[in-house]
Design a protein around this motif. Structure first.
Motif, PDB file in Angstrom:
ATOM      1  N   GLY A   1      74.011  79.143  68.548  1.00  0.00           N
ATOM      2  CA  GLY A   1      74.078  79.117  69.887  1.00  0.00           C
ATOM      3  C   GLY A   1      73.324  78.568  70.841  1.00  0.00           C
ATOM      4  N   HIS A   2      73.789  78.342  72.447  1.00  0.00           N
ATOM      5  CA  HIS A   2      72.786  77.174  73.013  1.00  0.00           C
ATOM      6  C   HIS A   2      70.993  77.570  72.929  1.00  0.00           C
ATOM      7  CE1 HIS A   2      75.276  74.165  73.598  1.00  0.00           C
ATOM      8  NE2 HIS A   2      76.188  75.059  73.934  1.00  0.00           N
ATOM      9  N   PRO A   3      70.803  79.682  73.465  1.00  0.00           N
ATOM     10  CA  PRO A   3      69.839  79.834  73.764  1.00  0.00           C
ATOM     11  C   PRO A   3      69.415  79.538  72.173  1.00  0.00           C
ATOM     12  CG  PRO A   3      70.900  81.525  74.127  1.00  0.00           C
ATOM     13  CD  PRO A   3      72.288  80.434  73.995  1.00  0.00           C
ATOM     14  N   ALA A   4      69.668  80.051  70.134  1.00  0.00           N
ATOM     15  CA  ALA A   4      68.898  78.741  70.344  1.00  0.00           C
ATOM     16  C   ALA A   4      68.470  77.311  69.741  1.00  0.00           C
ATOM     17  CB  ALA A   4      69.365  79.430  68.605  1.00  0.00           C
ATOM     18  N   GLY A   5      69.043  77.055  70.036  1.00  0.00           N
ATOM     19  CA  GLY A   5      69.274  75.484  70.354  1.00  0.00           C
ATOM     20  C   GLY A   5      68.156  75.062  71.171  1.00  0.00           C
ATOM     21  N   ASP A   6      68.172  75.810  72.460  1.00  0.00           N
ATOM     22  CA  ASP A   6      66.430  75.522  73.034  1.00  0.00           C
ATOM     23  C   ASP A   6      65.715  75.823  72.409  1.00  0.00           C
ATOM     24  OD1 ASP A   6      68.382  74.913  74.840  1.00  0.00           O
ATOM     25  OD2 ASP A   6      68.861  76.907  76.468  1.00  0.00           O
ATOM     26  N   ALA A   7      66.115  76.995  71.586  1.00  0.00           N
ATOM     27  CA  ALA A   7      64.212  77.639  71.535  1.00  0.00           C
ATOM     28  C   ALA A   7      64.075  76.081  69.685  1.00  0.00           C
ATOM     29  CB  ALA A   7      64.739  78.499  69.910  1.00  0.00           C
ATOM     30  N   VAL A   8      65.165  75.638  68.928  1.00  0.00           N
ATOM     31  CA  VAL A   8      64.903  74.705  68.327  1.00  0.00           C
ATOM     32  C   VAL A   8      64.218  73.705  68.624  1.00  0.00           C
ATOM     33  CG1 VAL A   8      65.511  72.555  66.431  1.00  0.00           C
ATOM     34  CG2 VAL A   8      66.989  75.325  66.802  1.00  0.00           C
ATOM     35  N   LEU A   9      64.210  73.095  70.147  1.00  0.00           N
ATOM     36  CA  LEU A   9      63.426  71.835  70.172  1.00  0.00           C
ATOM     37  C   LEU A   9      62.759  72.510  71.192  1.00  0.00           C
ATOM     38  CD1 LEU A   9      66.413  70.760  73.314  1.00  0.00           C
ATOM     39  CD2 LEU A   9      66.059  69.977  70.405  1.00  0.00           C
ATOM     40  N   ARG A  10      62.319  73.202  71.780  1.00  0.00           N
ATOM     41  CA  ARG A  10      61.193  73.785  71.551  1.00  0.00           C
ATOM     42  C   ARG A  10      59.879  73.738  70.637  1.00  0.00           C
ATOM     43  NH1 ARG A  10      63.728  77.164  76.111  1.00  0.00           N
ATOM     44  NH2 ARG A  10      63.449  79.020  74.315  1.00  0.00           N
ATOM     45  N   LEU A  11      60.876  74.279  69.633  1.00  0.00           N
ATOM     46  CA  LEU A  11      59.698  74.151  68.573  1.00  0.00           C
ATOM     47  C   LEU A  11      59.618  72.841  67.828  1.00  0.00           C
ATOM     48  CD1 LEU A  11      61.136  76.191  65.114  1.00  0.00           C
ATOM     49  CD2 LEU A  11      60.447  73.810  64.785  1.00  0.00           C
ATOM     50  N   VAL A  12      60.423  72.208  68.077  1.00  0.00           N
ATOM     51  CA  VAL A  12      60.317  70.928  67.735  1.00  0.00           C
ATOM     52  C   VAL A  12      58.905  69.929  68.829  1.00  0.00           C
ATOM     53  CG1 VAL A  12      60.865  68.239  67.416  1.00  0.00           C
ATOM     54  CG2 VAL A  12      62.433  70.015  66.321  1.00  0.00           C
ATOM     55  N   ALA A  13      59.092  70.052  69.349  1.00  0.00           N
ATOM     56  CA  ALA A  13      58.123  69.972  70.934  1.00  0.00           C
ATOM     57  C   ALA A  13      56.748  70.344  70.117  1.00  0.00           C
ATOM     58  CB  ALA A  13      58.618  70.572  72.432  1.00  0.00           C
ATOM     59  N   GLY A  14      56.659  71.791  69.990  1.00  0.00           N
ATOM     60  CA  GLY A  14      55.534  72.488  69.691  1.00  0.00           C
ATOM     61  C   GLY A  14      54.838  71.717  68.764  1.00  0.00           C
ATOM     62  N   VAL A  15      56.321  71.022  67.352  1.00  0.00           N
ATOM     63  CA  VAL A  15      54.993  70.790  66.848  1.00  0.00           C
ATOM     64  C   VAL A  15      54.374  69.139  66.805  1.00  0.00           C
ATOM     65  CG1 VAL A  15      55.954  69.679  64.179  1.00  0.00           C
ATOM     66  CG2 VAL A  15      56.865  71.502  64.711  1.00  0.00           C
TER      67      VAL A  15
END
Length: 364
Positions: free
Chosen positions: A228-242
């Protein structure tokens, strides 16, 4: 700077209006006291008003002791007001009203402490004039109390002005940040990132390398389709955090759009950038294991000033990483980059990617 120019214009206005009032008063009085002295003081005020525009105000304001210029100017105004009041009969002279005008002018520019000092100087001036002319104690007390009340009022107004200025400055800073930041990840947005990159490339010395790491999330569409798209947003935030954690002082991390990220590494040689990019891939693979997330990263290094060529090389490196199996960092030889440069420079943005077979396998 515009504020101090405005404040200076107000001061010049007072330097011209106050002597005009004095000259009119002396001219209309049937038996003025010390008219020549009052005319001379008025002429001096006008001279000050004429000379102040010649002062290099920008240098004064930026100088660490520039405040002394304005303090001296206000102090001179208080002394001249005291002198004209003394020549006109003392504290009963209407010229003492100028003390309140000068106090209000100070409150428009000075912080509460500076305004209080100006008020104390005005009270001292009033006392000197009163004592010198033998004013009665009740008159002295009444005048000093009224000036003290005016000082407190102006200091409070100055405090409100300072608070409003601080809030406005904080808001402007916040708006500037929002204009430069991606709303989802907090990284630099596309416009701000390219602006910083151009600045770094332009300012880079010929003997100092500069590296760019372009990062693309592998099979990001499948993350949205599966979780789902909320998980996609979470992944983008995860990558941004790294990327944020990997960024050092002077580095710039940005989200260029969709699942594409970038990192500018000033003064970083290619081997340093490759090591960092490899670490990014390892970290995302670990923290994004629940989503099966991996990265493809491309590294480009330059000591020149061609931003387009630099991005084209990094872009080609990402392409090479993806077609070499994904979940890796890659660099490419310059002969592959030439095709990507031409693609980027086409007005319509069209252009086909080169075959990965053209490039030597430099995947790390």
């Amino acid at each position: 700077m515009a504020f101090w120019h405005s404040h200076t214009r107000q001061g010049i206005f007072l330097c011209l209006v106050v002597p005009f009032i004095i000259v009119v008063d002396v001219s209309l009085s049937p038996d003025p006291a010390h008219p020549l002295a009052l005319y001379l003081i008025s002429a001096f005020m006008v001279l000050v008003g004429v000379l102040v525009p010649l002062v290099p105000m920008e240098k004064v304001v930026r100088h660490k002791n520039g405040r002394l210029f304005f303090d001296a100017w206000d102090g001179t105004g208080i002394v001249l007001t005291g002198a004209t009041s003394l020549l006109d009969g003392g504290i009963s002279s209407p010229y003492t009203v100028f003390l309140y005008i000068l106090l209000a002018h100070a409150a428009m520019a000075y912080p509460p402490v500076g305004t209080s000092i100006a008020g104390a100087a005005a009270i001292a001036c009033y006392l000197v004039v009163g004592v010198a002319t033998g004013a009665s104690l009740p008159d002295l007390i009444t005048g000093c109390l009224s000036l003290a009340a005016a000082t407190i009022t102006c200091a409070l107004a100055s405090w409100n002005h300072v608070r409003a200025h601080q809030k406005t400055r904080a808001l402007a800073h916040r708006l500037a940040e929002l204009a430069d930041r991606d709303g989802l990840t907090g990284l630099l947005n596309h416009r701000a990132f390219h602006h910083r990159l151009a600045q770094e490339v332009t300012g880079a010395a010929q003997d100092r390398p500069l590296s760019v790491v372009l990062v693309d999330v592998d099979e990001f569409k499948s993350v949205n389709d599966t979780f789902g798209h909320p998980a996609g947003d979470a992944v983008l935030r995860l990558v941004a955090g790294v990327l944020s954690d990997a960024s050092g002082t002077g580095d710039h991390a940005g989200r260029l759009g969709g699942d594409e990220f970038a990192l500018v590494l000033p003064a970083a040689a290619q081997d340093e950038a490759v090591t960092l990019a490899r670490g990014l891939c390892d970290q995302v693979r670990t923290v994004g294991a629940d989503y099966g997330v991996t990265l493809s990263a491309g590294i480009a290094t330059t000591s020149g000033t061609d931003v387009t060529a630099l991005l084209a090389e990094a872009d080609a490196a990402v392409y090479h990483a993806k077609h070499s199996g994904r979940d890796r960092a890659s660099t490419v030889p310059s002969r592959w980059v030439e095709t990507r440069v031409e693609d980027r420079r086409r007005p319509d943005g069209t252009g086909s990617a080169p075959s990965p077979a053209v490039a030597a396998d430099l995947t790390v």
